[in-house]
Design a protein around this motif. Structure first.
Motif, PDB file in Angstrom:
ATOM      1  N   PRO A  12      15.856  34.624  -5.333  1.00 43.82           N
ATOM      2  CA  PRO A  12      16.171  35.351  -6.561  1.00 43.82           C
ATOM      3  C   PRO A  12      17.512  34.878  -7.137  1.00 43.82           C
ATOM      4  O   PRO A  12      18.473  34.655  -6.392  1.00 43.82           O
ATOM      5  CB  PRO A  12      16.251  36.808  -6.120  1.00 43.82           C
ATOM      6  N   ARG A  13      17.548  34.727  -8.435  1.00 46.01           N
ATOM      7  CA  ARG A  13      18.739  34.232  -9.118  1.00 46.01           C
ATOM      8  C   ARG A  13      20.017  34.991  -8.721  1.00 46.01           C
ATOM      9  O   ARG A  13      21.038  34.351  -8.446  1.00 46.01           O
ATOM     10  CB  ARG A  13      18.529  34.270 -10.632  1.00 46.01           C
ATOM     11  N   PRO A  14      20.006  36.330  -8.654  1.00 48.69           N
ATOM     12  CA  PRO A  14      21.242  37.025  -8.277  1.00 48.69           C
ATOM     13  C   PRO A  14      21.740  36.648  -6.876  1.00 48.69           C
ATOM     14  O   PRO A  14      22.942  36.578  -6.638  1.00 48.69           O
ATOM     15  CB  PRO A  14      20.867  38.509  -8.338  1.00 48.69           C
ATOM     16  N   ILE A  15      20.816  36.383  -5.964  1.00 47.11           N
ATOM     17  CA  ILE A  15      21.199  35.991  -4.606  1.00 47.11           C
ATOM     18  C   ILE A  15      21.805  34.590  -4.623  1.00 47.11           C
ATOM     19  O   ILE A  15      22.815  34.334  -3.954  1.00 47.11           O
ATOM     20  CB  ILE A  15      19.992  36.059  -3.643  1.00 47.11           C
ATOM     21  N   VAL A  16      21.214  33.697  -5.369  1.00 49.90           N
ATOM     22  CA  VAL A  16      21.751  32.335  -5.473  1.00 49.90           C
ATOM     23  C   VAL A  16      23.132  32.364  -6.127  1.00 49.90           C
ATOM     24  O   VAL A  16      24.059  31.683  -5.680  1.00 49.90           O
ATOM     25  CB  VAL A  16      20.782  31.417  -6.250  1.00 49.90           C
ATOM     26  N   GLU A  17      23.283  33.176  -7.158  1.00 51.10           N
ATOM     27  CA  GLU A  17      24.585  33.280  -7.806  1.00 51.10           C
ATOM     28  C   GLU A  17      25.628  33.864  -6.857  1.00 51.10           C
ATOM     29  O   GLU A  17      26.791  33.443  -6.875  1.00 51.10           O
ATOM     30  CB  GLU A  17      24.468  34.088  -9.095  1.00 51.10           C
ATOM     31  N   LEU A  18      25.230  34.796  -6.013  1.00 49.38           N
ATOM     32  CA  LEU A  18      26.130  35.331  -5.001  1.00 49.38           C
ATOM     33  C   LEU A  18      26.520  34.231  -4.010  1.00 49.38           C
ATOM     34  O   LEU A  18      27.691  34.116  -3.622  1.00 49.38           O
ATOM     35  CB  LEU A  18      25.478  36.510  -4.276  1.00 49.38           C
ATOM     36  N   PHE A  19      25.571  33.416  -3.635  1.00 43.74           N
ATOM     37  CA  PHE A  19      25.852  32.285  -2.751  1.00 43.74           C
ATOM     38  C   PHE A  19      26.862  31.340  -3.404  1.00 43.74           C
ATOM     39  O   PHE A  19      27.784  30.850  -2.731  1.00 43.74           O
ATOM     40  CB  PHE A  19      24.560  31.534  -2.400  1.00 43.74           C
ATOM     41  N   LEU A  98      17.579  26.438 -10.668  1.00 43.15           N
ATOM     42  CA  LEU A  98      17.794  27.542 -11.601  1.00 43.15           C
ATOM     43  C   LEU A  98      17.503  27.143 -13.052  1.00 43.15           C
ATOM     44  O   LEU A  98      17.099  27.963 -13.860  1.00 43.15           O
ATOM     45  CB  LEU A  98      19.216  28.089 -11.492  1.00 43.15           C
ATOM     46  N   ARG A  99      17.738  25.882 -13.353  1.00 40.33           N
ATOM     47  CA  ARG A  99      17.487  25.382 -14.722  1.00 40.33           C
ATOM     48  C   ARG A  99      15.991  25.249 -15.007  1.00 40.33           C
ATOM     49  O   ARG A  99      15.574  25.303 -16.158  1.00 40.33           O
ATOM     50  CB  ARG A  99      18.157  24.043 -14.953  1.00 40.33           C
ATOM     51  N   ASP A 100      15.204  25.024 -13.967  1.00 37.90           N
ATOM     52  CA  ASP A 100      13.750  24.820 -14.162  1.00 37.90           C
ATOM     53  C   ASP A 100      13.045  26.080 -14.576  1.00 37.90           C
ATOM     54  O   ASP A 100      13.395  27.157 -14.452  1.00 37.90           O
ATOM     55  CB  ASP A 100      13.104  24.274 -12.893  1.00 37.90           C
TER      56      ASP A 100
END
Length: 100
Positions: A12-19, A98-100
């Protein structure tokens, strides 16, 4: 060569952004660990994060560092540049995902 990312893992995007926000701190903890125990703990933490998120290459590099820190600090420290490279490559791949 181990693939960078497990394509079957939902990230999920929020998890990746947290990473992206916390990952550099985890790398810094590894780079500045004062002793084998601190290095092992930091590598183990990153290994868990990377494994859960399907970051294959980073998980493998973290595991190798985790294992080495348990037995030989000098060997473990020699693995840090490869771990940093795996982290940077993983971040690049995640940004593309994320861009895809």
């Amino acid at each position: 060569m181990i693939e960078l990312l497990d394509l079957g893992t939902g990230r999920p995007r929020p998890i990746v952004e947290l990473f992206f926000r916390l990952g550099p701190d985890e790398i810094a903890a590894i780079q500045h660990a004062a002793d084998a125990e601190a290095l092992q703990r930091a590598a183990h933490k990153l290994k868990g994060t990377a494994s859960i998120l399907g970051m294959r290459r980073l998980a493998a590099a973290s595991k190798e560092l985790d294992d080495a820190a348990r037995t030989d600090l000098d060997t473990a420290r020699a693995l840090i540049p490869a771990l940093v490279e795996a982290f940077e490559a993983t971040c690049k791949a995640l940004r593309a995902e994320l861009r895809d």
